[in-house]
Design an enzyme around this catalytic site. Structure first.
Site, PDB file in Angstrom:
ATOM      1  N   LEU A  11      -8.005  -7.341  -6.821  1.00 36.69           N
ATOM      2  CA  LEU A  11      -8.065  -7.793  -5.428  1.00 36.69           C
ATOM      3  C   LEU A  11      -7.850  -6.597  -4.525  1.00 36.69           C
ATOM      4  O   LEU A  11      -6.735  -6.087  -4.407  1.00 36.69           O
ATOM      5  CB  LEU A  11      -7.000  -8.865  -5.159  1.00 36.69           C
ATOM      6  CG  LEU A  11      -6.962 -10.069  -6.101  1.00 36.69           C
ATOM      7  CD1 LEU A  11      -5.897 -11.061  -5.649  1.00 36.69           C
ATOM      8  CD2 LEU A  11      -8.320 -10.749  -6.188  1.00 36.69           C
ATOM      9  N   VAL A  16      -6.324   2.759  -3.225  1.00 38.54           N
ATOM     10  CA  VAL A  16      -5.626   2.500  -4.485  1.00 38.54           C
ATOM     11  C   VAL A  16      -6.505   1.717  -5.446  1.00 38.54           C
ATOM     12  O   VAL A  16      -6.649   2.072  -6.620  1.00 38.54           O
ATOM     13  CB  VAL A  16      -4.306   1.754  -4.233  1.00 38.54           C
ATOM     14  CG1 VAL A  16      -3.637   1.389  -5.558  1.00 38.54           C
ATOM     15  CG2 VAL A  16      -3.366   2.596  -3.385  1.00 38.54           C
ATOM     16  N   GLY A  17      -7.118   0.647  -4.953  1.00 39.70           N
ATOM     17  CA  GLY A  17      -7.926  -0.200  -5.825  1.00 39.70           C
ATOM     18  C   GLY A  17      -9.073   0.539  -6.488  1.00 39.70           C
ATOM     19  O   GLY A  17      -9.343   0.349  -7.684  1.00 39.70           O
ATOM     20  N   ARG A  47     -13.629  -7.200   1.072  1.00 41.11           N
ATOM     21  CA  ARG A  47     -14.046  -7.778   2.353  1.00 41.11           C
ATOM     22  C   ARG A  47     -15.437  -7.332   2.759  1.00 41.11           C
ATOM     23  O   ARG A  47     -16.158  -8.072   3.417  1.00 41.11           O
ATOM     24  CB  ARG A  47     -13.039  -7.411   3.450  1.00 41.11           C
ATOM     25  CG  ARG A  47     -11.709  -8.128   3.355  1.00 41.11           C
ATOM     26  CD  ARG A  47     -10.826  -7.810   4.534  1.00 41.11           C
ATOM     27  NE  ARG A  47     -10.511  -6.375   4.596  1.00 41.11           N
ATOM     28  CZ  ARG A  47      -9.859  -5.807   5.596  1.00 41.11           C
ATOM     29  NH1 ARG A  47      -9.460  -6.530   6.630  1.00 41.11           N
ATOM     30  NH2 ARG A  47      -9.584  -4.503   5.572  1.00 41.11           N
ATOM     31  N   GLU A 130       5.865  -2.171  -9.894  1.00 40.66           N
ATOM     32  CA  GLU A 130       6.368  -0.802  -9.840  1.00 40.66           C
ATOM     33  C   GLU A 130       5.771  -0.021  -8.676  1.00 40.66           C
ATOM     34  O   GLU A 130       6.444   0.797  -8.039  1.00 40.66           O
ATOM     35  CB  GLU A 130       6.054  -0.079 -11.151  1.00 40.66           C
ATOM     36  CG  GLU A 130       6.623   1.320 -11.262  1.00 40.66           C
ATOM     37  CD  GLU A 130       8.141   1.323 -11.346  1.00 40.66           C
ATOM     38  OE1 GLU A 130       8.774   1.851 -10.405  1.00 40.66           O
ATOM     39  OE2 GLU A 130       8.683   0.785 -12.328  1.00 40.66           O
ATOM     40  N   VAL A 133       7.179   0.405  -4.616  1.00 39.92           N
ATOM     41  CA  VAL A 133       8.212   1.310  -4.103  1.00 39.92           C
ATOM     42  C   VAL A 133       8.017   2.697  -4.713  1.00 39.92           C
ATOM     43  O   VAL A 133       8.012   2.848  -5.933  1.00 39.92           O
ATOM     44  CB  VAL A 133       9.631   0.807  -4.445  1.00 39.92           C
ATOM     45  CG1 VAL A 133      10.675   1.768  -3.902  1.00 39.92           C
ATOM     46  CG2 VAL A 133       9.857  -0.586  -3.887  1.00 39.92           C
ATOM     47  N   GLY A 188      -3.797  13.797   7.136  1.00 41.95           N
ATOM     48  CA  GLY A 188      -3.988  12.527   6.448  1.00 41.95           C
ATOM     49  C   GLY A 188      -2.724  11.900   5.912  1.00 41.95           C
ATOM     50  O   GLY A 188      -2.767  10.882   5.219  1.00 41.95           O
ATOM     51  N   GLU A 191      -1.000   7.509   9.349  1.00 42.61           N
ATOM     52  CA  GLU A 191      -2.088   6.635   9.790  1.00 42.61           C
ATOM     53  C   GLU A 191      -2.346   6.855  11.279  1.00 42.61           C
ATOM     54  O   GLU A 191      -1.517   7.413  11.999  1.00 42.61           O
ATOM     55  CB  GLU A 191      -1.715   5.175   9.541  1.00 42.61           C
ATOM     56  CG  GLU A 191      -1.418   4.829   8.093  1.00 42.61           C
ATOM     57  CD  GLU A 191      -2.661   4.786   7.222  1.00 42.61           C
ATOM     58  OE1 GLU A 191      -3.779   4.735   7.799  1.00 42.61           O
ATOM     59  OE2 GLU A 191      -2.524   4.804   5.993  1.00 42.61           O
ATOM     60  N   LYS A 206      10.917  -1.538   1.300  1.00 43.60           N
ATOM     61  CA  LYS A 206      11.276  -0.964   0.008  1.00 43.60           C
ATOM     62  C   LYS A 206      12.778  -1.070  -0.242  1.00 43.60           C
ATOM     63  O   LYS A 206      13.211  -1.319  -1.379  1.00 43.60           O
ATOM     64  CB  LYS A 206      10.824   0.494  -0.039  1.00 43.60           C
ATOM     65  CG  LYS A 206       9.312   0.646   0.036  1.00 43.60           C
ATOM     66  CD  LYS A 206       8.884   2.090   0.231  1.00 43.60           C
ATOM     67  CE  LYS A 206       7.376   2.214   0.344  1.00 43.60           C
ATOM     68  NZ  LYS A 206       6.941   3.612   0.629  1.00 43.60           N
TER      69      LYS A 206
END
Length: 429
Positions: A11, A16-17, A47, A130, A133, A188, A191, A206
């Site tokens: 998802l 990261v995905g 999306r 995991e 954090v 970078g 944000e 966290k």
């Protein structure tokens, strides 16, 4: 080795995905050997399906995340979309339809971790996180498994790389806050809207997760005192250096002196240069753990980014898949202690207070009287004056936050105090 692959639904396919998908593909043989069965990416919910995603079969892409987690043949759902909804509903739906879950969603876990753990337990499934954090740093598993037989008393850490980069730049170059933030944005690390980082929201989430695991107590985001770092100045760093300290944005989770309650807080603090956390530079994270039997431990490494976070996700994926093959589940929520979370006013620490005062006789005596009246003992005082104006820097002994708050309120009412320029807690001593 089992030949039927374990099927994984992903998802989210952002920074990261996409890295999770890449590693699953390029390291497929190694993962299969470690798990005892192949793992197969069975679907990727996104999306914007029109975006080109290198290395991912377009046939796997879907915009219907709900249908994906309801398929019934999915063994593990990896959630890296973030936010509260639809992530919460998708995770609980995954449990109900037979899948275990690996998540990197700190905000959701800090707000609704208890409900998610309950849903996982009700369906005899795993919930691992995991990556929620400190990125690649192994921290959750050591706290809830390796230190399960120990008593953790304090967790003190730098858990946001953006803020550490900014404060490190201010310390090492003398830059102001805005100048350091601009550099972090250009590189970078920050944000376009850095609010979640610089105002401490990310670190607070966290802290809630860490406190809950460390103290076997449910700690929600609302229980965490939060203070951002946007008011930290070059003058604060100058004062810190005179004390042999630097400034870090810290997440601090600790037991009260009597062990009957816990506190969790996030705020800027001065720490001695001799403390291990003082040497954590750039965008790195580090967490310092103090416990009865093992003493002091420090976990250090990259706390964010696609590859480090994906590494933590894949570590969880391997563990969950192994559990799946053996028909077992890993450790769930441990909240047996059910300790109350004390308010910030009960926290006891030292303070560094900088005052703008009139440069005339008797001012120091007036200020000292106010501290004494509120039960706050003064350790050191430094005064500089010129042309009728002066700065007064007071460092206290340990006192409660409530007592310090009352002291500052009374100081502001003195005619000789023109302003409270800075209040900084002093930790790590």
């Amino acid at each position: 080795m089992r030949t039927r692959p374990l099927k994984v639904a992903l998802l989210g396919c952002g920074v990261v995905g996409s890295e999770v998908a890449r590693i699953m593909t390029t390291h497929a043989d190694d993962l299969a050997a470690r798990i005892g069965a192949p793992v197969e990416l069975a679907g990727v919910a996104v999306r914007r399906p029109s975006r080109v995603r290198e290395g991912i079969d377009p046939a796997l892409i879907t915009t219907d995340a709900t249908a994906l987690v309801k398929r019934g043949d999915i063994d593990v759902v990896v959630e890296v979309i973030g936010g509260i909804e639809p992530a919460r509903t998708l995770i609980t739906t995954a449990f109900e339809h037979g899948a275990s879950v690996v998540s990197a969603n700190k905000a959701l876990l800090a707000q609704d971790g208890a409900a998610l753990h309950a849903a996982a337990e009700a369906n005899s499934k795993d919930l691992y996180y995991e990556a929620a954090v400190a990125g690649a740093i192994p921290l959750i598993r050591p706290l809830r498994e390796s230190l399960a037989g120990d008593k953790v008393n304090r967790v003190l850490g730098i858990v946001n790389g953006t803020t550490n980069f900014i404060l490190d730049k201010m310390d090492s170059t003398g830059a102001g806050y805005q100048e350091a933030l601009d550099e972090a944005t250009a590189l970078g690390y920050a944000e376009a809207d850095p609010t979640a980082d610089v105002e401490g929201f990310d670190a607070a989430a966290k802290a809630a997760i860490l406190a809950g695991i460390a103290f076997h107590t449910r700690v929600r985001l609302d229980d965490v005192y939060r203070e951002g770092m946007t008011e930290v100045t070059a003058a604060d760093f100058a004062s810190a250096k005179e004390m042999g300290c630097t400034i870090k944005l810290l997440a601090i989770c600790e037991r009260a002196g009597d062990g009957a309650s816990v506190t969790a807080r996030v705020h800027p603090a001065m720490i001695p240069l001799t403390h291990p956390l003082a040497s954590v530079r750039g965008a790195y994270n580090a967490v310092f753990v103090e416990s009865d039997a093992s003493g002091q431990l420090m976990f250090y490494g990259p706390g964010a980014g696609g590859s480090p976070t994906a590494s933590a996700v894949l570590g969880d994926l391997v563990a969950v898949c192994r559990n799946r093959l053996s028909g077992a589940t890993g450790p769930g929520e441990s909240a047996y202690a059910a300790l109350p979370v004390s308010p910030m006013g009960d926290v006891v620490t030292r303070y560094h207070i900088s005052l703008d005062v009139a440069d005339k006789p008797g001012v120091l005596a007036q200020v000292a009287t106010v501290f004494a009246e509120h039960g706050v003992s003064i350790d050191t005082v430094r005064q500089q004056g010129k042309d009728g104006e002066a700065s007064l820097v007071v460092v206290t002994h340990r006192a409660s936050d409530a007592a310090l708050g009352g002291t500052v309120e009374a100081l502001r009412k003195l005619d000789t105090v023109r302003g409270v320029a800075s209040i900084m807690r002093v930790e790590g001593e």
